[in-house]
Design a protein around this motif. Structure first.
Motif, short mmCIF file in Angstrom:
data_model
loop_
_atom_site.label_atom_id
_atom_site.label_comp_id
_atom_site.label_asym_id
_atom_site.label_seq_id
_atom_site.Cartn_x
_atom_site.Cartn_y
_atom_site.Cartn_z
N LYS A 139 -27.44 33.91 -24.87
CA LYS A 139 -26.49 33.53 -23.68
C LYS A 139 -26.45 34.66 -23.23
CE LYS A 139 -24.73 29.07 -23.61
NZ LYS A 139 -23.14 28.59 -23.42
N PRO A 143 -29.71 37.17 -19.76
CA PRO A 143 -29.51 36.96 -18.57
C PRO A 143 -29.04 38.74 -17.76
CG PRO A 143 -27.71 35.69 -18.82
CD PRO A 143 -28.45 36.44 -20.53
N THR A 155 -29.64 28.22 -17.24
CA THR A 155 -28.71 28.36 -18.43
C THR A 155 -28.37 26.63 -18.49
OG1 THR A 155 -27.09 29.95 -17.81
CG2 THR A 155 -26.19 28.82 -19.45
N ASP A 156 -28.36 26.32 -20.07
CA ASP A 156 -28.16 25.30 -20.59
C ASP A 156 -28.90 23.99 -19.97
OD1 ASP A 156 -26.90 25.29 -22.50
OD2 ASP A 156 -24.39 24.70 -21.72
N ARG A 168 -29.82 20.55 -15.02
CA ARG A 168 -28.32 20.88 -16.08
C ARG A 168 -27.00 20.34 -15.91
NH1 ARG A 168 -25.66 25.75 -13.96
NH2 ARG A 168 -25.14 26.17 -15.84
N PRO A 169 -26.36 20.52 -16.99
CA PRO A 169 -24.83 20.08 -16.15
C PRO A 169 -24.21 21.05 -15.92
CG PRO A 169 -25.32 20.97 -18.64
CD PRO A 169 -26.51 20.83 -18.28
N ILE A 170 -22.97 20.48 -15.35
CA ILE A 170 -22.21 21.62 -14.62
C ILE A 170 -20.68 21.21 -14.31
CG2 ILE A 170 -23.49 22.86 -12.87
CD1 ILE A 170 -22.95 21.04 -11.00
N TYR A 171 -20.00 21.76 -13.86
CA TYR A 171 -18.58 21.05 -13.87
C TYR A 171 -18.59 20.18 -15.24
CZ TYR A 171 -17.82 21.73 -9.41
OH TYR A 171 -17.60 23.15 -8.06
N ALA A 172 -18.83 21.39 -16.75
CA ALA A 172 -18.00 20.76 -18.13
C ALA A 172 -18.80 19.65 -18.33
CB ALA A 172 -16.52 20.65 -18.63
N GLN A 296 -17.23 22.94 -23.86
CA GLN A 296 -17.47 23.02 -22.88
C GLN A 296 -17.59 24.59 -23.70
OE1 GLN A 296 -14.91 23.62 -19.67
NE2 GLN A 296 -16.58 24.10 -18.40
N LYS B 117 -16.21 34.75 -19.15
CA LYS B 117 -16.79 34.65 -19.65
C LYS B 117 -18.06 33.20 -19.21
CE LYS B 117 -16.72 31.14 -23.53
NZ LYS B 117 -16.80 30.67 -24.71
N GLN B 118 -17.41 32.85 -18.45
CA GLN B 118 -18.04 31.82 -17.25
C GLN B 118 -17.09 31.17 -16.33
OE1 GLN B 118 -19.25 29.23 -21.32
NE2 GLN B 118 -19.33 27.63 -19.42
N ASP B 123 -20.80 26.85 -14.59
CA ASP B 123 -21.35 26.73 -16.46
C ASP B 123 -21.69 27.91 -16.59
OD1 ASP B 123 -18.56 25.42 -17.23
OD2 ASP B 123 -19.57 23.81 -17.26
N ASN B 125 -22.40 31.53 -17.28
CA ASN B 125 -22.59 32.67 -18.21
C ASN B 125 -23.42 34.01 -17.88
OD1 ASN B 125 -21.85 33.84 -20.99
ND2 ASN B 125 -22.13 32.16 -22.15
#
Lengths: 365, 251
Positions: A139, A143, A155-156, A168-172, A296, B117-118, B123, B125
């Motif tokens: 991370k 970027p 990301t992720d 990808r997951p958003i909002y935790a 998260q 950081k994010q 999310d 980052n």
């Protein structure tokens, strides 16, 4: 460059052809795309061996398309780097090449020289995809590379649907977002390693070793050199398995009340051969170091068994445990949100439950 | 020295979000919005540096719709000296946000840029790292401690990394992104909220800054994550161990 342009063109075709009978459009896209996928993975290594998260990234890269070529980039200095490189060459059968950048510039994972290095390697290799794992290392660096290449990274990533479509997951983790990369430059991803588990490598893969080549750094220019310097680090040496990849994770929350009491969690983890995790509240209260935080903004875990003691189940914590196979929650408060995601819940005082568990649980095999 | 702090308006962290039925995104109409928690921490750190005499001015920047002014007012009430609002109704990818921040940095010449950081909505980052790359500045991400040395023009930053902490020295100007444990953000007092109303907020547009807007990621759909099947409550430790042994087969 031509390769990526071709790749884009093909992807576009696939999109246009989506009204055509499904089987045809898919078979065309797979056979054509598979030739073009060439992935560079920014590898992480430590004391002579490659980290498991990097192998997860290889697993992910493998699902970008058939017959894709995968190159691992290792940077660092000295004998432990060479040791890691030879291990990397046989870490997964689909790795075709290991690139080694040996220089004291890369002794520590500083983002500035590393980002320049990835860009340098990319200029020589023409990669369609550049991957790193979603660790603090990945991370930090990916970027920065992406901005140098004028590319939006993703990301992720938890699921790969095709060479340019990802989830990808958003909002935790409370929503899943499906995205398509439409840019012209290489597609850059960080990979959530718990979503791409590494299957044990069978014996016959031993024979398949990737080639190792040293990168010629004589033309490597690093103008930002010395703008940042590594001072030191403090790491917690522990006998227990790594939190991110442990089969069992035992987590304690604020209800543990003290560092002393947290030892009960550690004992239980030892008994089950698991790793210890903590909530943000437990970390903030100083019961355990922050690298044990699950959630998260901490570690994402997906063990077979996750046990939470005195954990209420805040959104940000649940984001880190949702993919665990079996979740067990022990809490005094019957209304704690953690019970909504738990497979087995027990309302009770953890100061009674944990000792009883310690006594009654079978010894680990 | 000036410090630039980027703050984002996001759905409040305590809100349970709802995915829109048409799968185009998450419901943000009539939902409580606040400053992203990591941005609050970034702003707090900048204010502490100013209060310690290392900086003269703290500038809060927000990019987004007209309501971002509320987020900036919150920042001004905490103690920022002035705000910059880059108004847009589009939602940009981090790369575009980074380019906007870069061109603001070119104008304002800050000695430090602080970001969270994010953001807790996308999310990603990414933004801080990208600003640093575009400016060619060093970066210190996931900071849990920042110590400035004004004479040497250097920041010593403890970073939260996997497996522990790492300490870096970065030459200023630099970009720092903040982790949760860096500090405890202050609450704005009523007098400061009143005072904040008279502090300047400069309005700008993306066109003013001549930023090339990059949209190389297309959102195809947003869905709810799969629900876990509902669990059972057990009444004793014995029952729990029995279930784990004979039903789940995990011990």
């Amino acid at each position: 460059m031509t390769r990526t342009v071709l790749l884009r063109a093909l992807t576009k075709n696939k999109f246009v052809a989506s009204n055509a009978p499904r089987s045809i459009s898919i078979s065309i896209s797979i056979t054509n795309l598979s030739r073009c996928i060439s992935t560079l993975i920014i590898a992480e290594h430590e004391s002579g061996s490659i980290k498991p998260q990097t192998v997860s990234a290889v697993v992910a890269a493998n699902s970008l398309g058939e017959n894709s070529s995968i190159s691992l980039l290792l940077a660092g200095s000295g004998s432990s780097l060479q040791e890691a490189a030879s291990q990397a060459a046989s870490c997964h059968p689909s790795v075709s090449e290991v690139l080694v950048a040996d220089s004291d510039k890369f002794e520590y994972p500083l983002a500035e020289p590393w980002a320049k290095l990835v860009d340098f390697v990319r200029q020589q290799g023409d990669y369609s995809h550049i991957l790193a794992s979603s660790s603090s290392f990945g991370k930090n660096i990916l970027p920065r590379v992406a901005a140098l290449l004028d590319v939006s990274p993703i990301t992720d990533v938890v699921k790969i649907l095709g060479s340019d479509q990802f989830i990808r997951p958003i909002y935790a983790g409370n929503a899943l977002c499906t995205v398509r990369y439409t840019g012209a430059g290489p597609c850059m991803l960080t990979i959530r390693s718990t979503s791409f588990p590494v299957t044990p490598i069978t014996a016959d893969s031993e024979s398949k070793k990737a080639t190792i080549s040293q990168i010629d750094l004589s033309n490597f220019k690093e103008d930002s050199v010395r703008k940042s310097r590594y001072v030191g680090s403090s790491t917690q040496d522990t006998e227990r398995p790594d939190l991110g990849s442990a089969r069992v994770v035992i987590t304690g929350g604020r209800a543990l009340k003290s560092v002393e009491n947290f030892k009960m969690i550690e004992k239980l983890a030892e008994k089950l051969g698991g790793a210890v995790g903590a909530t943000r509240a437990a970390v903030d209260a100083g019961y355990v170091p922050n690298d044990l935080q699950v959630g998260q903004t901490g570690k994402i875990v997906a063990p077979e068994l996750y046990m939470a003691f005195g954990v209420s189940g805040a959104i940000q914590h649940l984001a880190g445990i949702k993919d665990s196979k079996v979740i067990v929650a022990v809490n005094k408060d019957a209304d704690a949100p953690i019970f909504q995601v738990a497979d087995y819940g027990l309302v009770g005082d953890l100061f009674e439950v944990i000792p009883e568990l310690l006594e009654k649980l079978p010894e680990k095999k | 020295m000036k410090i630039l702090v980027a703050v984002k308006r996001v759905v409040d962290y305590a809100v349970k979000i709802r995915v829109k039925p048409d799968k185009t995104g998450v419901e943000t109409q009539n939902v409580k919005m606040s400053m992203n928690p990591f941005c609050e921490i970034a702003l707090e750190e900048a204010l502490r540096i100013k209060e310690a005499g290392f900086a003269e001015e703290v500038i809060a920047v927000s990019i987004g719709p007209s309501q971002c002014v509320d987020t900036l007012r919150t920042g001004l009430a905490m103690g920022a000296d002035r705000g910059i609002h880059v108004e847009t109704n589009s939602s940009f990818l981090p790369l575009t946000i980074a380019k906007i921040l870069k061109s603001l940095a070119d104008v304002e010449n800050p000695g430090l840029i602080f970001l969270g950081k994010q953001a807790i909505d996308d999310d990603c980052n990414q933004t801080g790292q990208m600003v640093a790359a575009l400016l060619g500045w060093p970066q210190a991400t996931f900071a849990s401690k920042v110590v400035l040395d004004k004479d040497k023009n250097v920041a010593t930053v403890d970073r939260e990394v996997d497996g522990g902490l790492e300490t870096l020295n970065v030459d200023l100007p630099a970009v720092i992104t903040t982790d949760l444990r860096l500090n405890q953000p202050r609450y704005a007092s009523l007098p400061n909220i009143m005072k904040a109303k008279s502090k300047p907020i400069k309005k700008m547009t993306v066109q003013d800054l001549k930023v090339d807007i990059k949209s190389d990621i297309e959102i195809l759909e947003v869905t709810e994550p799969p629900k876990r099947k509902s669990g059972v409550m057990v009444s004793s430790v014995d029952e729990l161990i029995d279930k784990l042994k004979n039903e789940a087969h995990v011990v």
